[in-house]
Design a protein around this motif. Structure first.
Motif, PDB file in Angstrom:
ATOM      1  N   TRP A 133       9.644   4.579   9.349  1.00  0.00           N
ATOM      2  CA  TRP A 133       9.190   3.246   8.977  1.00  0.00           C
ATOM      3  C   TRP A 133       7.740   2.978   9.378  1.00  0.00           C
ATOM      4  CZ3 TRP A 133       7.646   0.191  13.034  1.00  0.00           C
ATOM      5  CH2 TRP A 133       8.160   0.485  14.307  1.00  0.00           C
ATOM      6  N   ARG A 134       7.242   3.679  10.387  1.00  0.00           N
ATOM      7  CA  ARG A 134       5.846   3.454  10.795  1.00  0.00           C
ATOM      8  C   ARG A 134       4.869   3.858   9.698  1.00  0.00           C
ATOM      9  NH1 ARG A 134       5.921   2.272  16.227  1.00  0.00           N
ATOM     10  NH2 ARG A 134       7.826   2.917  17.323  1.00  0.00           N
ATOM     11  N   ALA A 135       5.255   4.851   8.902  1.00  0.00           N
ATOM     12  CA  ALA A 135       4.394   5.271   7.800  1.00  0.00           C
ATOM     13  C   ALA A 135       4.204   4.143   6.793  1.00  0.00           C
ATOM     14  CB  ALA A 135       4.990   6.498   7.111  1.00  0.00           C
ATOM     15  N   GLY A 136       5.201   3.268   6.659  1.00  0.00           N
ATOM     16  CA  GLY A 136       5.069   2.130   5.761  1.00  0.00           C
ATOM     17  C   GLY A 136       3.966   1.183   6.198  1.00  0.00           C
ATOM     18  N   TYR A 137       3.856   0.960   7.487  1.00  0.00           N
ATOM     19  CA  TYR A 137       2.780   0.099   8.001  1.00  0.00           C
ATOM     20  C   TYR A 137       1.409   0.750   7.834  1.00  0.00           C
ATOM     21  CZ  TYR A 137       5.957  -3.349   9.978  1.00  0.00           C
ATOM     22  OH  TYR A 137       6.889  -4.338  10.124  1.00  0.00           O
ATOM     23  N   LEU A 138       1.336   2.064   8.031  1.00  0.00           N
ATOM     24  CA  LEU A 138       0.069   2.756   7.820  1.00  0.00           C
ATOM     25  C   LEU A 138      -0.354   2.672   6.360  1.00  0.00           C
ATOM     26  CD1 LEU A 138       0.618   5.942  10.028  1.00  0.00           C
ATOM     27  CD2 LEU A 138      -0.918   4.016  10.504  1.00  0.00           C
ATOM     28  N   ALA A 139       0.617   2.794   5.460  1.00  0.00           N
ATOM     29  CA  ALA A 139       0.313   2.666   4.031  1.00  0.00           C
ATOM     30  C   ALA A 139      -0.224   1.274   3.712  1.00  0.00           C
ATOM     31  CB  ALA A 139       1.561   2.963   3.202  1.00  0.00           C
ATOM     32  N   CYS A 140       0.338   0.244   4.356  1.00  0.00           N
ATOM     33  CA  CYS A 140      -0.142  -1.126   4.140  1.00  0.00           C
ATOM     34  C   CYS A 140      -1.577  -1.299   4.636  1.00  0.00           C
ATOM     35  CB  CYS A 140       0.780  -2.122   4.841  1.00  0.00           C
ATOM     36  SG  CYS A 140       2.383  -2.311   4.026  1.00  0.00           S
ATOM     37  N   ALA A 141      -1.906  -0.655   5.747  1.00  0.00           N
ATOM     38  CA  ALA A 141      -3.280  -0.736   6.254  1.00  0.00           C
ATOM     39  C   ALA A 141      -4.262  -0.126   5.256  1.00  0.00           C
ATOM     40  CB  ALA A 141      -3.378  -0.027   7.605  1.00  0.00           C
TER      41      ALA A 141
END
Length: 367
Positions: A133-141
């Protein structure tokens, strides 16, 4: 799409997750007051760039969150940063277009913005499965960075309209006064439940409903949610055209859409008890997305009630209700989920839609 792994990794219960994610719309709503003032005072482009920088920072904080409190900070920063994602383009349209054309373009703007929801269905499910799920936040950044580059390159920095000498505090009081005014009271009431239902059904509880109640795996659940997402993309544009074609009855259209969306939620929960198949959920989620999209008429009602130079503050006043309602109802749905399961959480939004729509119909306001 990531509710289960977020609960596991951050040590959260279902109601704790709802309360935590409710911090996003709460911060969003609180940011509406200064954002509305900034849009009218400083213009759209600089306001958008500052907010996108904040949103990118919030995404990075979410990616490194180690527990509930650090994720709470990330949600608050994200809420502030994302508070202009809709307001900036809508305010730009409100200032540049006559009222009779604003409804159509407001729908087009929201339809285009909702295409981002495509990423949070099957693509997010695949990303969570393979990278966490952390990759989802990186994608949003990265998306926030790309949006900032696009805004700085493409959007013209038109100067704000000249105003009489007013302090920022006076502008802020004007946002509050507009929110309480007789002219805007009706759309603000229905807005309280409107976006809350979108966040609750499509954002928070749709995935757990399909995975926990209907027994789907993460990716198939994401595929079903795509039906709702596509409806939320097409619906606002259609709603904008309907608003332009049937302006005399647009209040009735808005009310019918919200009552119909409540009925779709009720039927979906009833179908879970009756053993209806997943196909029924796909149909009802699609119907929900199309019907709730008539919420874009709220923007047209507010725009028709104020002159262009007050459009940013008036639309921000309504968005306080949009996202304040989402924060309140998100928390209530979490308590309902803890007491009665995911179905009870969904019913919170159906009940709110019915109550707020009935109050809306009884209040005077812009037509």
């Amino acid at each position: 799409m990531a509710a289960d792994v977020l609960q596991r990794d951050l040590g959260l219960t279902a109601d704790g997750l709802a309360a935590l994610t409710g911090a996003f719309p709460a911060a969003f709503a609180l940011a509406m007051l200064p954002v509305g003032v900034a849009l009218d005072r400083y213009g759209v482009k600089p306001t958008a760039l500052v907010l996108l920088a904040i949103a990118g920072t919030g995404s990075l904080l979410g990616a490194v969150a180690a527990g509930p409190w650090s994720m709470l900070v990330a949600q608050l920063v994200l809420g502030i940063g994302c508070s202009g994602m809709l307001m900036c383009p809508v305010t730009y349209a409100a200032k540049m277009l006559p009222p009779e054309r604003f409804g159509l373009w407001g729908g087009v703007i929201q339809a285009f913005g909702n295409t981002g929801m495509l990423l949070s269905a099957s693509p997010l499910a695949l990303l969570v499965e393979h990278a966490g799920w952390r990759a989802g936040y990186l994608a949003c950044a990265l998306l926030a960075l790309g949006a900032a580059v696009a805004v700085s390159t493409v959007v013209r920095g038109a100067p704000p309209a000249m105003q009489a000498r007013r302090s920022i505090a006076e502008d802020a009081r004007d946002v509050v006064a507009l929110g309480l005014s007789r002219e805007l009271r009706a759309p603000i009431v229905i807005a309280f439940a409107s976006f809350a239902a979108v966040l609750g059904v499509r954002g928070l509880w749709g995935g757990p409903w399909l995975m926990e109640v209907k027994g789907l795996a993460r990716v198939p659940a994401g595929n079903i949610l795509l039906f709702c997402t596509v409806a939320l993309i097409l619906g606002p544009a259609v709603a904008g055209m309907l608003e332009r074609r049937f302006q005399r009855v647009r209040r009735l259209l808005l009310a019918m859409g919200h009552l119909g969306a409540a009925a779709a939620i009720l039927l979906m929960v009833a179908g879970g008890a009756l053993g209806w198949g997943v196909a029924a959920d796909a149909v009802l989620l699609t119907a929900f997305g199309l019907l709730i999209s008539l919420q874009v008429i709220c923007f047209a009602l507010v725009r028709s009630a104020v002159p262009p130079e007050r459009a940013g503050r008036a639309l921000s006043a309504m968005n306080v209700s949009f996202f304040g309602g989402a924060a309140v109802l998100q928390a209530v749905s979490g308590a309902a989920a803890a007491a009665g399961g995911v179905g009870a959480a969904l019913l919170v939004f159906a009940a709110a839609l019915v109550v707020c729509t009935l109050v809306f119909l009884r209040l005077p306001g812009p037509r």
